[in-house]
Design a protein around this motif. Structure first.
Motif, PDB file in Angstrom:
ATOM      1  N   GLU A  68      48.920  35.986  45.839  1.00 39.36           N
ATOM      2  CA  GLU A  68      47.621  35.992  46.497  1.00 39.36           C
ATOM      3  C   GLU A  68      47.077  37.411  46.650  1.00 39.36           C
ATOM      4  O   GLU A  68      45.897  37.665  46.384  1.00 39.36           O
ATOM      5  CB  GLU A  68      47.718  35.320  47.876  1.00 39.36           C
ATOM      6  CG  GLU A  68      48.021  33.840  47.813  1.00 39.36           C
ATOM      7  CD  GLU A  68      49.508  33.526  47.829  1.00 39.36           C
ATOM      8  OE1 GLU A  68      50.311  34.411  47.439  1.00 39.36           O
ATOM      9  OE2 GLU A  68      49.873  32.408  48.213  1.00 39.36           O
ATOM     10  N   ASN A  69      47.934  38.322  47.054  1.00 33.85           N
ATOM     11  CA  ASN A  69      47.487  39.706  47.238  1.00 33.85           C
ATOM     12  C   ASN A  69      47.108  40.351  45.911  1.00 33.85           C
ATOM     13  O   ASN A  69      46.139  41.113  45.827  1.00 33.85           O
ATOM     14  CB  ASN A  69      48.589  40.523  47.920  1.00 33.85           C
ATOM     15  CG  ASN A  69      48.844  40.065  49.346  1.00 33.85           C
ATOM     16  OD1 ASN A  69      48.005  39.398  49.946  1.00 33.85           O
ATOM     17  ND2 ASN A  69      50.001  40.412  49.881  1.00 33.85           N
ATOM     18  N   THR A  70      47.879  40.035  44.867  1.00 31.34           N
ATOM     19  CA  THR A  70      47.576  40.585  43.543  1.00 31.34           C
ATOM     20  C   THR A  70      46.279  40.003  42.996  1.00 31.34           C
ATOM     21  O   THR A  70      45.441  40.724  42.429  1.00 31.34           O
ATOM     22  CB  THR A  70      48.734  40.292  42.570  1.00 31.34           C
ATOM     23  OG1 THR A  70      49.954  40.797  43.111  1.00 31.34           O
ATOM     24  CG2 THR A  70      48.483  40.940  41.211  1.00 31.34           C
ATOM     25  N   ALA A  71      46.101  38.695  43.177  1.00 30.75           N
ATOM     26  CA  ALA A  71      44.886  38.033  42.696  1.00 30.75           C
ATOM     27  C   ALA A  71      43.646  38.611  43.380  1.00 30.75           C
ATOM     28  O   ALA A  71      42.614  38.847  42.739  1.00 30.75           O
ATOM     29  CB  ALA A  71      44.987  36.535  42.941  1.00 30.75           C
ATOM     30  N   LYS A  72      43.766  38.856  44.680  1.00 34.34           N
ATOM     31  CA  LYS A  72      42.641  39.424  45.425  1.00 34.34           C
ATOM     32  C   LYS A  72      42.338  40.840  44.957  1.00 34.34           C
ATOM     33  O   LYS A  72      41.170  41.216  44.783  1.00 34.34           O
ATOM     34  CB  LYS A  72      42.964  39.406  46.926  1.00 34.34           C
ATOM     35  CG  LYS A  72      41.851  39.952  47.801  1.00 34.34           C
ATOM     36  CD  LYS A  72      42.231  39.870  49.270  1.00 34.34           C
ATOM     37  CE  LYS A  72      41.119  40.431  50.142  1.00 34.34           C
ATOM     38  NZ  LYS A  72      41.474  40.371  51.600  1.00 34.34           N
ATOM     39  N   GLN A  73      43.376  41.619  44.728  1.00 34.16           N
ATOM     40  CA  GLN A  73      43.210  43.020  44.336  1.00 34.16           C
ATOM     41  C   GLN A  73      42.543  43.160  42.973  1.00 34.16           C
ATOM     42  O   GLN A  73      41.722  44.064  42.755  1.00 34.16           O
ATOM     43  CB  GLN A  73      44.572  43.712  44.310  1.00 34.16           C
ATOM     44  CG  GLN A  73      44.554  45.170  43.888  1.00 34.16           C
ATOM     45  CD  GLN A  73      43.949  46.088  44.940  1.00 34.16           C
ATOM     46  OE1 GLN A  73      43.829  45.720  46.105  1.00 34.16           O
ATOM     47  NE2 GLN A  73      43.556  47.284  44.519  1.00 34.16           N
ATOM     48  N   PHE A  74      42.871  42.241  42.041  1.00 33.23           N
ATOM     49  CA  PHE A  74      42.404  42.396  40.661  1.00 33.23           C
ATOM     50  C   PHE A  74      41.450  41.288  40.211  1.00 33.23           C
ATOM     51  O   PHE A  74      41.107  41.220  39.035  1.00 33.23           O
ATOM     52  CB  PHE A  74      43.617  42.440  39.714  1.00 33.23           C
ATOM     53  CG  PHE A  74      44.475  43.654  39.910  1.00 33.23           C
ATOM     54  CD1 PHE A  74      44.126  44.864  39.325  1.00 33.23           C
ATOM     55  CD2 PHE A  74      45.601  43.600  40.708  1.00 33.23           C
ATOM     56  CE1 PHE A  74      44.912  46.000  39.504  1.00 33.23           C
ATOM     57  CE2 PHE A  74      46.396  44.728  40.895  1.00 33.23           C
ATOM     58  CZ  PHE A  74      46.040  45.929  40.306  1.00 33.23           C
ATOM     59  N   GLY A  75      41.017  40.442  41.147  1.00 38.62           N
ATOM     60  CA  GLY A  75      40.084  39.380  40.785  1.00 38.62           C
ATOM     61  C   GLY A  75      40.670  38.388  39.807  1.00 38.62           C
ATOM     62  O   GLY A  75      39.997  37.949  38.858  1.00 38.62           O
ATOM     63  N   ILE A  76      41.910  37.999  40.020  1.00 46.27           N
ATOM     64  CA  ILE A  76      42.593  37.044  39.143  1.00 46.27           C
ATOM     65  C   ILE A  76      42.342  35.627  39.643  1.00 46.27           C
ATOM     66  O   ILE A  76      42.493  35.345  40.837  1.00 46.27           O
ATOM     67  CB  ILE A  76      44.113  37.342  39.103  1.00 46.27           C
ATOM     68  CG1 ILE A  76      44.357  38.719  38.481  1.00 46.27           C
ATOM     69  CG2 ILE A  76      44.858  36.265  38.322  1.00 46.27           C
ATOM     70  CD1 ILE A  76      45.797  39.194  38.598  1.00 46.27           C
ATOM     71  N   ASP A  77      41.945  34.750  38.763  1.00 44.17           N
ATOM     72  CA  ASP A  77      41.648  33.358  39.108  1.00 44.17           C
ATOM     73  C   ASP A  77      42.882  32.703  39.742  1.00 44.17           C
ATOM     74  O   ASP A  77      43.988  32.808  39.200  1.00 44.17           O
ATOM     75  CB  ASP A  77      41.246  32.600  37.845  1.00 44.17           C
ATOM     76  CG  ASP A  77      40.604  31.250  38.156  1.00 44.17           C
ATOM     77  OD1 ASP A  77      41.193  30.477  38.933  1.00 44.17           O
ATOM     78  OD2 ASP A  77      39.531  30.967  37.603  1.00 44.17           O
ATOM     79  N   PRO A  78      42.717  31.996  40.867  1.00 46.34           N
ATOM     80  CA  PRO A  78      43.848  31.307  41.512  1.00 46.34           C
ATOM     81  C   PRO A  78      44.568  30.318  40.602  1.00 46.34           C
ATOM     82  O   PRO A  78      45.732  29.982  40.863  1.00 46.34           O
ATOM     83  CB  PRO A  78      43.191  30.587  42.696  1.00 46.34           C
ATOM     84  CG  PRO A  78      41.965  31.389  42.999  1.00 46.34           C
ATOM     85  CD  PRO A  78      41.485  31.894  41.663  1.00 46.34           C
TER      86      PRO A  78
END
Length: 202
Positions: A68-78
Motif C-alpha cells: 500500500e505504501n509503495t503503491a501510494k508513493q509511485f501511483g501503482i494501481d491497487p
C-alpha cells in the motif's frame, strides 16, 4: 563453535525456517526486486527507485502495509497487489537462499551423527515450500522432514508431540531451534528443550 553441547544427548532437532536457517529478508528483498521489475515492464515506471523505497520501508516497518505504501508513493494501481502477493508464493529467485554458516555446520554434524532433522514452519505453506525449493542445502535436503503448521491447521506443539511420538522419544531427547517467543511457548507446552537460534551463532 562447539555445537555438541546443544545436541550431544538429542536424537532429533526441530528447526523453524525464517531467521533460523536463513534470513527471511534474503527472500523478501528478492521478491521486491522482481515486483519492481514487473512494474517497470508493465507500467514503464523505473524499477530502481521502487526497489530502494521497498527496501527502506521493509527495514523501517517490516512487511506491514508495504504494498500500500509503495503503491501510494509511485501511483501503482491497487490491482497489482494480486501480482505482489503471488510473487511471494511462486517467485523464481535470481539468487539461491543460503543457510547461515553455523546452522549449516550444525545440520551437517547432525547428519554425520545420524540424528534426525525436522523443519516445522509457520506461514503460507506454498510460500514456505517455495523458499525450501530455492535454498542451497548442500546435500542436506535428503535428510529433511518438513511440516507446514498452517497447512495442517495444527498448533506447533501438537506437531512437535507427533514427531516425538513417531520416533518413540521423550521431550528431553529432542531440541527445538527457533527465533521467536511463539516457538518457545509452543515448545514449553510439551516440555521440549528450546534454544534461540542466535545462541548457535556465538
Amino acid at each position: 563453535m562447539d555445537t555438541n553441547q546443544y545436541v550431544k544427548d538429542k536424537q532429533l532437532v526441530i528447526f523453524e525456517l525464517d531467521n533460523v536457517l536463513f534470513p527471511e529478508k534474503d527472500y523478501l528483498l528478492q521478491v521486491y526486486y522482481l515486483f519492481a521489475q514487473f512494474i517497470e515492464y508493465s507500467e514503464q515506471k523505473g524499477a530502481g527507485p521502487i526497489i530502494e523505497f521497498m527496501r527502506a520501508e521493509y527495514e523501517k516497518s517490516g512487511t506491514a502495509h508495504l504494498f500500500e505504501n509503495t503503491a501510494k508513493q509511485f501511483g501503482i494501481d491497487p490491482k497489482y497487489q494480486y501480482n505482489f502477493n503471488l510473487l511471494h508464493q511462486n517467485a523464481r529467485l535470481p539468487l539461491k537462499l543460503l543457510l547461515y554458516k553455523n546452522m549449516l555446520s550444525l545440520m551437517q554434524e547432525l547428519v554425520v551423527d545420524r540424528k534426525k532433522i525436522y523443519i516445522v514452519t509457520a506461514g503460507n505453506a506454498e510460500q514456505q515450500l517455495n523458499k525450501i525449493k530455492q535454498t542451497e542445502w548442500n546435500g542436506l535436503e535428503q535428510y529433511l522432514t518438513v511440516y507446514f503448521s498452517d497447512e495442517l491447521n495444527q498448533p506447533k506443539a501438537e506437531i512437535f508431540q507427533k514427531i516425538l511420538n513417531d520416533n518413540n522419544l521423550s521431550p528431553k531427547e529432542a531440541l527445538v531451534v527457533g527465533a521467536n517467543n511463539f516457538d518457545e511457548e509452543q515448545s514449553k507446552l510439551i516440555n521440549l528443550p528450546y534454544i534461540v537460534s542466535l545462541e548457535i551463532y556465538k
